[in-house]
Design an enzyme around this catalytic site. Structure first.
Site: not given
Length: 242
Positions: A10, A13, A62-63, A89, A139, A153, A157
């Site tokens: 990823g 960006r 695509d991981v 990432n 995160s 999310y 994490k």
């Protein structure tokens, strides 16, 4: 002396892109991974090759897809012969509330953020030599931040941090595995948040600002280098004092 090799998932960006640039600036050959941003990946490839004189690969994968990951790793090994540092990432979030998020969206988040990191780590570690490192980008949502609007999310994490500790045990003593728990960062993931909300969150941070991706990338590089040779199985918080 042969260049070391880093693979960052990823990485077109935000934190991933900054990490590619940081490692390239230190003389690493880099592998840029993308799923849809082919143009950005090729532009980044050209930039780091021209500026730093290293070799770069841009590979679509695509991981969360096991066969695609195996092909990715095979391509890297064929080109570079090794992978010294892996940075997991790649990550997604849907920002849906408890009542709104679908099972399919929840599953997709877990597949990319946790299972994807597992698959890539498993396949890459087969080719890693003694002293190699894996860094998982987690995160503070997995530790101390309550964000009920993105529970998929948050849970992913938490899972990634558990995976970090388990991998550190499974891969010892040959490969070190650590994670960073990132707080607010100035990335595209946060660009559409309401301004008043951003200002409110900044007021809770001792440094009164969001992190720059380059600041996060420097810490990732530290964890991937010999400078952190006795740090293993750790979750390092980077939140400016939230």
């Amino acid at each position: 002396m042969e260049n070391k090799v880093v693979l960052v998932t990823g990485s077109t960006r935000g934190i991933g892109k900054a990490t590619i640039i940081e490692f390239a600036s230190k003389g690493y050959n880099v592998v840029i991974n993308y799923i849809s941003s082919e143009k950005e990946a090729n532009e980044l490839k050209g930039f780091v090759e021209d500026k730093y004189g290293i070799k770069a690969l841009a590979i679509k994968c695509d991981v969360s897809n096991e066969e695609q990951v195996k092909q990715l790793v095979s391509t890297v090994i064929r080109e570079f012969g090794k992978i010294d540092v892996l940075v997991n990432n790649a990550g997604i979030v849907y920002d849906r509330g408890f009542e709104e998020i679908t099972v399919e969206e929840f599953e997709r988040t877990l597949k990319v953020n946790v299972i994807g990191a597992f698959i890539v780590s498993r396949e890459v570690s087969k080719y890693m030599e003694n002293g190699s490192t894996i860094i998982n980008v987690s995160s503070t949502n997995g530790t101390k931040t309550v964000s009920p609007e993105c529970l998929d999310y948050n849970i992913s994490k938490i899972g990634l941090q558990s995976l970090t500790r388990d991998l550190a045990f499974q891969l010892k003593p040959k490969i070190r595995v650590n994670a960073i728990a990132v707080g607010w960062a100035d990335t595209d993931m946060n660009k559409d948040l309401p301004r008043d909300y951003i200002e409110e969150e900044m007021s809770k941070i001792y440094l009164e600002r969001f992190a720059e991706p380059s600041e996060i990338a420097k810490t990732i590089y530290f964890l991937g280098s010999e400078e952190s040779s006795y740090i293993n199985g750790e979750i390092l918080t980077i939140d400016g004092g939230y």
